[in-house]
Design an enzyme around this catalytic site. Structure first.
Site, mmCIF file in Angstrom:
data_model
loop_
_atom_site.group_PDB
_atom_site.id
_atom_site.type_symbol
_atom_site.label_atom_id
_atom_site.label_comp_id
_atom_site.label_asym_id
_atom_site.label_seq_id
_atom_site.Cartn_x
_atom_site.Cartn_y
_atom_site.Cartn_z
ATOM 1 N N LEU A 1 0.858 -1.181 0.000
ATOM 2 C CA LEU A 1 0.000 0.000 0.000
ATOM 3 C C LEU A 1 0.900 1.239 0.000
ATOM 4 O O LEU A 1 2.005 1.198 0.547
ATOM 5 C CB LEU A 1 -0.920 0.012 1.216
ATOM 6 C CG LEU A 1 -1.842 -1.215 1.382
ATOM 7 C CD1 LEU A 1 -2.637 -1.101 2.678
ATOM 8 C CD2 LEU A 1 -2.786 -1.354 0.197
ATOM 9 N N ASN B 1 7.124 -1.235 2.524
ATOM 10 C CA ASN B 1 7.820 -0.515 1.457
ATOM 11 C C ASN B 1 7.208 0.845 1.164
ATOM 12 O O ASN B 1 7.331 1.356 0.055
ATOM 13 C CB ASN B 1 7.846 -1.358 0.177
ATOM 14 C CG ASN B 1 6.455 -1.662 -0.356
ATOM 15 O OD1 ASN B 1 5.507 -1.794 0.400
ATOM 16 N ND2 ASN B 1 6.338 -1.800 -1.669
ATOM 17 N N ASP C 1 0.729 -10.536 -4.664
ATOM 18 C CA ASP C 1 1.877 -9.615 -4.673
ATOM 19 C C ASP C 1 1.432 -8.241 -5.197
ATOM 20 O O ASP C 1 2.100 -7.612 -6.018
ATOM 21 C CB ASP C 1 3.030 -10.166 -5.496
ATOM 22 C CG ASP C 1 4.382 -9.566 -5.074
ATOM 23 O OD1 ASP C 1 4.491 -9.121 -3.920
ATOM 24 O OD2 ASP C 1 5.303 -9.530 -5.911
#
Length: 418
Positions: free
Chosen positions: A65, A96, A306
């Site tokens: 996100l 991330n 993913d």
């Protein structure tokens, strides 16, 4: 929340009702009755769809996100809504964003911003500070704040001693360590699978060896430390075999595969469409077949979308300069149904919770209602109108998919997809 689900075929291997068609009564968020017919004297809301099937709520072990820092790609609020409309009641979120989730404060931010949602958000904490592969992050503090695992998203640990220490340290509190399978010195400046297509198209290749060397190294370290390792998004036939052999030796290892690496090969690169710039890269059809075999025999523990939203400014550019990633929540169910049986698809979509320390409920009286509603029949062509994500970078645009997600029932909420 009180409602009745009418004439639903139950697919839940842990339930005594598996394979049968029943009504399901939910009162105050708890399943209170499962029977062939349930009356509705209290005038509860009812759910009734064509060819309705119901399973345990689905789980995705690798979702990205944008928030915090990259809200133009995806916010937590919209990302969780997308997950719900795609049939997922729980997602593990990668560290991330910006800043990298490498402290208990970062984990607390994610948990607090997801509070009260129909979808449960489980943060994955960074394994190393700022995901720079130099120093271990605050693993124990993040675990206490709610992190379910630790890994640097799509960044491998070059220093084997650092991974060794991480496995040893995390084993003190049962922590799950994730290690992305790529040997960077072998991968070099490659951007797609090394092979016939990369040579023909003039694109720098990442050889399968780059993944397989890292997988082999990590399995040796796991055997030495007797830790707990998860290898996310493997993509080659040799990786499947290496993990199969490690499991036969009794090592505490699990692995996942991204759905696009099951169905799509590097033949898709013909038009230089940056939606197919993915890490690990799309491999060969032989690799896809080996992955399917690994799913069938249980070598591969779970699948993942993913899901990685990338804004248009970083995708609609030259192939060399585009960022890696594809969204995948919306297409997970329909894509899997084109290659696996419905029973196997549901098994895989509900797998992985225990590995990440998440309690799994079954469809039984007295259990919390944590359900996904769907129809396995029918097919359609996936287009942008089917995308709920803020970003539109899907590798499955224009592909034929099978089945329809109707929605979820979880956390005292009902979310409809249609």
């Amino acid at each position: 929340m009180n409602l009745i689900i009418k004439s639903a075929t139950i697919l839940d291997l842990k339930s005594k009702h598996n394979g049968s068609t029943h009504d399901i009564l939910i009162e105050n968020g708890i399943i209170t009755q499962i029977a062939s017919t349930i009356e509705n004297p209290n005038n509860y809301d009812t759910i009734s769809y064509e060819n309705l099937h119901v399973s345990q709520g689905w789980f995705d072990s690798s979702v990205s996100l944008g928030e915090p820092g990259f809200e133009e790609r995806e916010t937590i609020e919209n990302g969780l809504k997308t997950a719900a409309k795609s049939g997922f009641t729980a997602i593990a979120v990668n560290p991330n964003a910006n800043p990298i989730a490498d402290s208990k404060a970062d984990i607390a931010f994610l948990k607090s911003n997801a509070f009260g949602n129909a979808v449960d958000l489980y943060p994955i904490g960074a394994l190393t500070t700022k995901s720079e592969s130099v120093d271990l992050a605050e693993l124990f503090d993040m675990k206490n704040a709610g992190a379910v695992a630790f890994g640097d998203y799509q960044k491998s640990i070059d220093n084997p001693n650092l991974l060794k220490i991480a496995l040893l340290y995390a084993s003190n509190f049962g922590g799950l360590v994730l290690s992305f399978p790529q040997e960077n010195k072998i991968a070099g400046k490659g951007i797609v699978n090394e092979g016939h297509n990369s040579t023909r198209l003039g694109l720098k290749g990442i050889p399968s060896l780059a993944e397989e060397l890292q997988v082999a190294r990590d399995l040796f370290l796991l055997e030495y430390t007797q830790g707990k390792l998860h290898i996310p998004t493997i993509s080659t036939a040799k990786s499947v075999q290496l993990i199969r052999e490690a499991k036969q030796k009794g090592l505490n290892v699990s692995c996942s595969v991204a759905i696009h690496n099951i169905l799509l090969s590097d033949d898709e690169l013909e038009e230089f469409d940056t939606n197919y710039k993915i890490l690990p890269p799309l491999r060969t059809k032989n690799d896809c077949e080996a992955i399917v075999a690994g799913l069938q025999d249980g070598t591969i523990d779970m699948i993942t979308s993913d899901h990685n939203p990338i804004d248009v400014e970083h995708k609609k550019v030259e192939f060399d300069n585009a960022m890696y990633g594809t969204i995948g929540l919306e297409t997970a169910f329909g894509a899997l149904q084109t290659v696996l049986s419905t029973e196997k698809v549901i098994e895989l979509l509900t797998a992985g919770k225990e590995r990440f320390g998440i309690e799994a409920s079954q469809i039984a009286v007295g259990q919390i209602a944590n359900l996904t509603l769907f129809n396995p029949k029918g097919n359609y062509t996936f287009t942008e109108k089917h995308i709920h994500s803020t970003s539109k970078n899907s590798a499955f645009l224009g592909k034929k998919l099978n089945g329809t997600v109707y929605g979820i029932v979880h956390n005292h909420q009902k979310i409809d997809s249609i």
